[in-house]
Motif scaffolding. Structure first.
Motif, PDB file in Angstrom:
ATOM      1  N   THR A 298       0.836  -1.200   0.000  1.00 26.68           N
ATOM      2  CA  THR A 298       0.000   0.000   0.000  1.00 26.68           C
ATOM      3  C   THR A 298       0.870   1.249   0.000  1.00 26.68           C
ATOM      4  N   PHE A 299       1.922   1.259   0.798  1.00 24.08           N
ATOM      5  CA  PHE A 299       2.876   2.379   0.828  1.00 24.08           C
ATOM      6  C   PHE A 299       3.482   2.611  -0.556  1.00 24.08           C
ATOM      7  N   LEU A 300       3.897   1.544  -1.214  1.00 20.95           N
ATOM      8  CA  LEU A 300       4.501   1.687  -2.540  1.00 20.95           C
ATOM      9  C   LEU A 300       3.494   2.189  -3.568  1.00 20.95           C
ATOM     10  N   ARG A 301       2.242   1.794  -3.429  1.00 19.11           N
ATOM     11  CA  ARG A 301       1.216   2.187  -4.400  1.00 19.11           C
ATOM     12  C   ARG A 301       0.752   3.631  -4.217  1.00 19.11           C
ATOM     13  N   THR A 302       1.005   4.208  -3.074  1.00 17.82           N
ATOM     14  CA  THR A 302       0.393   5.505  -2.754  1.00 17.82           C
ATOM     15  C   THR A 302       1.364   6.636  -2.501  1.00 17.82           C
ATOM     16  N   ASP A 303       2.643   6.361  -2.230  1.00 20.21           N
ATOM     17  CA  ASP A 303       3.572   7.443  -1.908  1.00 20.21           C
ATOM     18  C   ASP A 303       4.009   8.162  -3.178  1.00 20.21           C
ATOM     19  N   PRO A 304       3.844   9.494  -3.257  1.00 18.88           N
ATOM     20  CA  PRO A 304       4.161  10.243  -4.481  1.00 18.88           C
ATOM     21  C   PRO A 304       5.616  10.156  -4.918  1.00 18.88           C
ATOM     22  N   GLN A 305       6.536   9.849  -3.993  1.00 19.33           N
ATOM     23  CA  GLN A 305       7.952   9.805  -4.362  1.00 19.33           C
ATOM     24  C   GLN A 305       8.246   8.750  -5.428  1.00 19.33           C
ATOM     25  N   TYR A 307       6.467   8.052  -8.176  1.00 21.58           N
ATOM     26  CA  TYR A 307       5.735   8.237  -9.428  1.00 21.58           C
ATOM     27  C   TYR A 307       6.204   9.475 -10.176  1.00 21.58           C
ATOM     28  N   LYS A 372      -0.094   7.576 -11.985  1.00 18.54           N
ATOM     29  CA  LYS A 372      -0.087   7.036 -10.619  1.00 18.54           C
ATOM     30  C   LYS A 372      -0.133   5.514 -10.608  1.00 18.54           C
ATOM     31  N   TYR A 438      14.354  -0.079  -3.303  1.00 19.19           N
ATOM     32  CA  TYR A 438      12.998  -0.051  -3.857  1.00 19.19           C
ATOM     33  C   TYR A 438      12.984  -0.565  -5.302  1.00 19.19           C
TER      34      TYR A 438
END
Length: 564
Positions: A298-305, A307, A372, A438
């Protein structure tokens, strides 16, 4: 040059005649990657389809009459590759795959649109392409008739996977000629063409698009919206199609070149998913993440850094990864392809339902739709797979290898091609192309994605899984965005067996390398090994194993090694 045996001459005569005939039958087919632009589109009507089946059945009978023990080693390789191709072509005709010429992310009309990105060089190329444009109504009508026949017997993609897929047709149906993808080749004509020739070609292209291409798309759009999509089947499983269990097994055979059952493949997938989850946990510990795998995803899918902010930024990053590979290519490969590739955004008319990227000779397409959903930590793995040393590297090498017969230079066997491209992602670890934890997790997520496919594809098509069950499995085990995992699951639903080729091909190449390293020790040369694999062209997986066994027997000497 290898010596030709008597039986080898017979084999060469068979495949030489059939290859020429196949090219005439499939004038527009990207499978054969023929030079120049064809002057027509393929005949896909019922009479032509029956003729193809009868022809290939006769070819198979001719092959069965050859004494394989009298062939040289190289000729036996040719026999295996060619027989695999013919068997797959026959299966396609027997099960009438042409009555389902679409899946959730590609179709006969979108494949045709990509023809506009072909290499146009001569006046004849442009005039032949105009002839293709004028041939579109006939080609579309034949495909519509085939789809009606498939609809009548319940041989369609599931309705749920077709929702919204008519949008790519509407983009052309509602456009003006110069704004369509079909006019792109005429926007920048060669400087050597006279102004009058340029004007003539542009006028003829515009007229063909206006009077032939756009009306054909309007007719197809009406058919899809009012007839085909509403009446498409409700079920998901290939096993529920006409002769479904045999059809799915034939798809497995075609895409993996192995005789494995759905249960065998499902078990391999579960084993590999468990192994990769343990590797993922190691990286979570490395970056200091304290939560569960689900929370990390979830963190990987949502953190703007993670994308890109603009489509161009995503394209720039893809180009950067590909050039970092170039800097190290000579350390891992003795022979490099002459053909270069460009990096292009996926066409907007198909991007919403398309994969994150796709590559081939001369091109690497990056999907810039919905940024995104396109994480930067996965971009190195994607680029290695689709560009170099993956598809845009392996396929040109085969095409440039004049020691191979045409049918080995210019055709594509998914288990080998996708297996090699997935191995290319793995090679990025050794080459140091994943710069952050990452990005290494992105690599693992892509490995997990392909391993999970073994579970999901067989789950859907042989074990009664629902679409939601397949999506949940992908969501729980990969870092794919919600958009990506939805489009990917729909692809597996509508394209049975294709998703199995990646990981099974990768395992074959990886295990063959481990065997060679163990047998050769200090004599193992990574450049010679890679040259040996790539020198094969696109081949069935058993031939990869057999060729590496000969590589070991030869002391690790590659095809371009200097003779002492």
């Amino acid at each position: 040059m290898a010596q030709t045996t008597g039986e080898g001459a017979r084999l060469k005569a068979i495949y030489g005649a059939e290859w020429a005939w196949r090219g005439a039958q499939q004038a527009d087919s990207e499978e054969t990657e023929r030079s120049g632009i064809a002057n027509r589109l393929a005949d896909v009507g019922p009479a032509a389809q029956k003729q193809r089946l009868n022809y290939w059945l006769k070819v198979r009978a001719q092959l069965q009459a050859i004494d394989q023990t009298a062939l040289s080693p190289r000729e036996r390789d040719d026999y295996m590759v060619y027989k695999t191709q013919i068997d797959a072509l026959i299966d396609g005709q027997v099960f009438r795959d042409y009555e389902k010429p679409l899946n959730s992310d590609s179709a006969f009309w979108s494949d045709l649109a990509y023809g506009a990105s072909a290499s146009f060089r001569t006046e004849a190329d442009y005039r032949n392409y105009i002839r293709q444009l004028n041939d579109v109504p006939r080609y579309f009508d034949q495909n519509i008739d085939n789809m009606r026949a498939g609809l009548k017997r319940g041989f369609t993609p599931p309705k749920v996977t077709l929702t919204g897929r008519e949008a790519s047709i509407a983009r052309v149906a509602d456009a003006i000629p110069r704004d369509t993808v079909y006019f792109k080749p005429f926007l920048n004509l060669p400087s050597g063409f006279s102004d009058s020739l340029k004007a003539d070609l542009q006028a003829q292209a515009e007229a063909a698009i206006a009077t032939r291409v756009i009306p054909a798309h309007k007719k197809l759009l009406t058919f899809m919206v009012t007839d085909y999509i509403p009446k498409a089947r409700a079920g998901l499983a290939a096993a529920d199609l006409p002769d479904g269990k045999d059809y799915y097994q034939a798809q497995i055979r075609a895409y993996t070149t192995l005789d494995l059952s759905p249960d065998d493949i499902h078990a391999i997938g579960l084993r590999e998913v468990a192994r990769i989850r343990a590797d993922m946990q190691t990286i979570m510990t490395e970056v200091g993440f304290k939560g569960s795998l689900g929370e990390f995803l979830t963190f990987l899918r949502t953190d703007p850094q993670f994308y890109a902010q603009t489509p161009q930024d995503l394209l720039y990053r893809a180009a950067w990864v590909s050039k970092r590979f170039d800097a190290k290519a000579g350390d891992y490969f003795g022979r490099l392809p002459r053909r270069r590739f460009g990096i292009y955004p996926v066409a907007p008319e198909i991007a919403p339902f398309y994969t994150s990227g796709r590559g081939g000779p001369g091109a690497y397409w990056v999907n810039t739709y919905d940024l995104k959903s396109r994480p930067l930590y996965s971009l190195p793995a994607l680029t290695l797979h689709e560009s170099a040393p993956g598809h845009a590297f392996q396929m040109p090498l085969a095409m440039e290898n004049k020691d191979l017969a045409d049918f080995r230079q210019r055709t594509y066997i998914s288990a080998y091609g996708e297996g090699w491209a997935l191995y290319a992602e793995y090679l990025g670890l050794e080459m140091g192309l994943y710069e952050t934890p990452y990005e290494r997790f992105g690599y693992l997520s892509y490995q997990m994605w392909r391993a999970a496919r073994l579970v999901v594809d067989t789950g859907i098509h042989a074990k009664g899984w629902t679409r939601e069950q397949a999506q949940a499995f992908m969501r729980d085990n990969t870092a794919l965005s919600e958009h990506e995992l939805t489009t990917e699951v729909d692809r597996y639903i509508t394209w049975p067996g294709q998703a199995l080729s990646y990981y099974l091909g990768y395992l074959t190449i990886k295990e063959a390398r481990q065997k060679a390293e163990a047998a050769l020790g200090d004599r193992f040369d990574i450049r010679a090994f890679h040259d040996t694999i790539l020198d094969l062209g696109s081949v069935p997986l058993p031939l990869v194993t057999a060729r590496v066994d000969r590589f070991i027997t030869d002391g690790g000497k590659g095809p371009y090694s200097e003779t002492p």
